[in-house]
Write an enzyme that holds these catalytic residues in place. Structure first.
Site, short mmCIF file in Angstrom:
data_model
loop_
_atom_site.label_atom_id
_atom_site.label_comp_id
_atom_site.label_asym_id
_atom_site.label_seq_id
_atom_site.Cartn_x
_atom_site.Cartn_y
_atom_site.Cartn_z
CE LYS A 273 -2.06 -1.45 3.88
NZ LYS A 273 -1.23 -2.31 4.08
NE ARG B 199 -4.82 -1.48 9.75
CZ ARG B 199 -3.63 -0.64 9.33
NH1 ARG B 199 -3.70 0.40 8.43
NH2 ARG B 199 -2.54 -1.26 9.53
NE ARG C 176 7.64 -2.50 6.40
CZ ARG C 176 6.25 -2.24 6.25
NH1 ARG C 176 5.80 -1.62 5.42
NH2 ARG C 176 5.77 -2.89 7.31
NE ARG D 16 6.32 -0.71 10.01
CZ ARG D 16 5.05 -0.40 9.24
NH1 ARG D 16 5.29 0.30 8.23
NH2 ARG D 16 4.11 -1.16 9.66
P1 AP5 Z 1 0.56 0.66 8.85
O1 AP5 Z 1 1.86 1.25 8.50
O2 AP5 Z 1 -0.43 1.02 7.98
O3 AP5 Z 1 0.90 -1.01 8.39
P2 AP5 Z 1 0.48 -1.97 7.62
O4 AP5 Z 1 -1.02 -1.73 6.92
O5 AP5 Z 1 0.65 -3.01 8.19
O6 AP5 Z 1 1.15 -1.93 6.27
P3 AP5 Z 1 2.67 -1.74 6.00
O7 AP5 Z 1 3.03 -0.55 5.93
O8 AP5 Z 1 3.12 -2.90 6.78
O9 AP5 Z 1 2.68 -2.49 4.44
P4 AP5 Z 1 2.21 -1.87 3.14
O10 AP5 Z 1 1.15 -2.42 2.51
O11 AP5 Z 1 2.31 -0.31 3.17
O12 AP5 Z 1 3.50 -2.18 2.29
P5 AP5 Z 1 4.87 -1.39 1.84
O13 AP5 Z 1 4.55 -0.72 0.47
O14 AP5 Z 1 5.52 -0.93 3.13
O15 AP5 Z 1 0.24 0.68 10.12
C1 AP5 Z 1 0.86 0.25 11.12
C2 AP5 Z 1 0.44 0.31 12.67
O16 AP5 Z 1 -0.04 1.56 12.75
C3 AP5 Z 1 -0.75 -0.79 12.62
O17 AP5 Z 1 -0.40 -2.13 12.94
C4 AP5 Z 1 -1.68 0.07 13.82
O18 AP5 Z 1 -1.27 -0.23 14.94
C5 AP5 Z 1 -1.47 1.36 13.49
N1 AP5 Z 1 -2.71 1.80 12.58
C6 AP5 Z 1 -2.37 2.43 11.32
N2 AP5 Z 1 -3.57 2.80 10.81
C7 AP5 Z 1 -4.58 2.34 11.83
C8 AP5 Z 1 -6.15 2.78 11.71
N3 AP5 Z 1 -6.63 3.06 10.76
N4 AP5 Z 1 -6.63 2.41 12.79
C9 AP5 Z 1 -5.81 1.79 14.00
N5 AP5 Z 1 -4.34 1.57 13.98
C10 AP5 Z 1 -3.88 1.84 13.08
O19 AP5 Z 1 5.67 -2.83 1.21
C11 AP5 Z 1 6.23 -3.82 2.08
C12 AP5 Z 1 7.56 -4.15 1.47
O20 AP5 Z 1 7.29 -5.05 0.43
C13 AP5 Z 1 8.70 -3.24 1.38
O21 AP5 Z 1 9.73 -3.71 1.97
C14 AP5 Z 1 8.66 -2.96 -0.14
O22 AP5 Z 1 9.73 -2.67 -0.70
C15 AP5 Z 1 8.39 -4.48 -0.75
N6 AP5 Z 1 7.42 -4.57 -1.62
C16 AP5 Z 1 6.47 -3.68 -2.09
N7 AP5 Z 1 5.99 -3.91 -3.39
C17 AP5 Z 1 6.54 -5.16 -3.83
C18 AP5 Z 1 6.42 -5.75 -4.97
N8 AP5 Z 1 5.59 -5.73 -5.80
N9 AP5 Z 1 7.41 -6.82 -5.10
C19 AP5 Z 1 8.28 -7.28 -3.98
N10 AP5 Z 1 8.28 -6.25 -2.83
C20 AP5 Z 1 7.60 -5.60 -2.72
#
Ligand code: AP5
Length: 217
Positions: free
Chosen positions: A13, A88, A127, A160
């Site tokens: 995302k 969420r 990551r 992280r």
């Molecule tokens: P948040 O930061 O939103 O974490 P998440 O939803 O768990 O999502 P991530 O940031 O872990 O993953 P992403 O989908 O963004 O993937 P990314 O692009 O980084 O939330 C963290 C915390 O905050 C929650 O647990 C909660 O506690 C709190 N929170 C946030 N919002 C909230 C809400 N609304 N309500 C309540 N609590 C809330 O990619 C991941 C990795 O994969 C990277 O290393 C990237 O380089 C790699 N990658 C990306 N795309 C590809 C691809 N196509 N191929 C290979 N690798 C790839």
């Protein structure tokens, strides 16, 4: 355009949000990034959120909703935005709907990024994020030229707290229990678009933009 990205942790995302928002010239609003920024600055909001985030649990709705309400009221979000990480759960989605309706508007589309759990674990365990500019890297899939250093700004890369394997598994359970119901919520509203989020990053961005094309106005 008023757009929400939904998908499990690690679906990409944040990675896709930066390209899509820049292409559509709308602000990217990531609740995870706002919380992490507050944690690193030691604000009252950050102190409140920190323990929930470290465990991989959701931060309580009243805290999150107040923060998002403030952010959406900023001028730059007046004519469109991309929300990453909010809503969420169904109560957050209901609140967002009411909030937008009070401003005489609504969401245009919710884009679901579809990936399986094994891919999520592979992505999150590798990551690395830049402490200075926030750019996200991956130690295998998108490595910087020099390990531990951001190519873009020379900042230090870190892992992280919630990207350890047992916390990743817990975040996936939280996603299934609390966030996945949003998929049918928005399908019922008639604004859900799903895309396969596996493959190279630029191909996924193309897939997303071509799926979104009919909503661009
Ligand atoms: P948040 O930061 O939103 O974490 P998440 O939803 O768990 O999502 P991530 O940031 O872990 O993953 P992403 O989908 O963004 O993937 P990314 O692009 O980084 O939330 C963290 C915390 O905050 C929650 O647990 C909660 O506690 C709190 N929170 C946030 N919002 C909230 C809400 N609304 N309500 C309540 N609590 C809330 O990619 C991941 C990795 O994969 C990277 O290393 C990237 O380089 C790699 N990658 C990306 N795309 C590809 C691809 N196509 N191929 C290979 N690798 C790839």
């Amino acid at each position: 355009m008023r757009l929400v990205l939904v998908g499990p942790p690690g679906a990409g995302k944040g990675t896709q949000a930066q390209f899509i928002a820049s292409h559509l010239s709308i602000p990217k609003i990531s609740t995870g990034d706002i919380f992490r920024d507050n944690v690193s600055h030691g604000t009252a909001l950050g102190r409140r959120a920190q323990a929930f985030m470290k465990r991989g649990d959701l931060v309580p709705d009243e805290v999150t909703i107040a923060m998002v309400t403030d952010r959406l009221a900023d001028d730059d979000a007046g004519s469109g935005f991309l929300l990453d990480g909010f809503p969420r759960n169904v109560p957050q989605a209901e609140t967002l709907k009411k909030m937008l309706s009070a401003w005489d508007t609504r969401l245009d589309v919710v884009l679901e990024l579809v990936v399986d759990d094994d891919e999520v674990v592979r992505r999150l365990s590798g990551r690395r994020t830049c402490r200075r500019c926030g750019r996200v890297w991956h130690s295998t899939f998108d490595p910087p030229a020099q390990p531990g250093i951001c190519d873009d700004c020379g900042g230090e890369l870190f892992q992280r707290d919630d990207d350890r394997e047992e916390t990743i598994r817990h975040r996936l359970e939280v996603y299934q229990q609390q966030t996945a119901p949003l998929v049918s919520f928005y399908a019922d509203e008639g604004i859900l678009l799903g895309i396969d989020a596996t493959g190279p990053v630029d191909e996924i961005t193309e897939r997303a933009l071509s799926a979104l094309r009919r909503f661009i106005r």
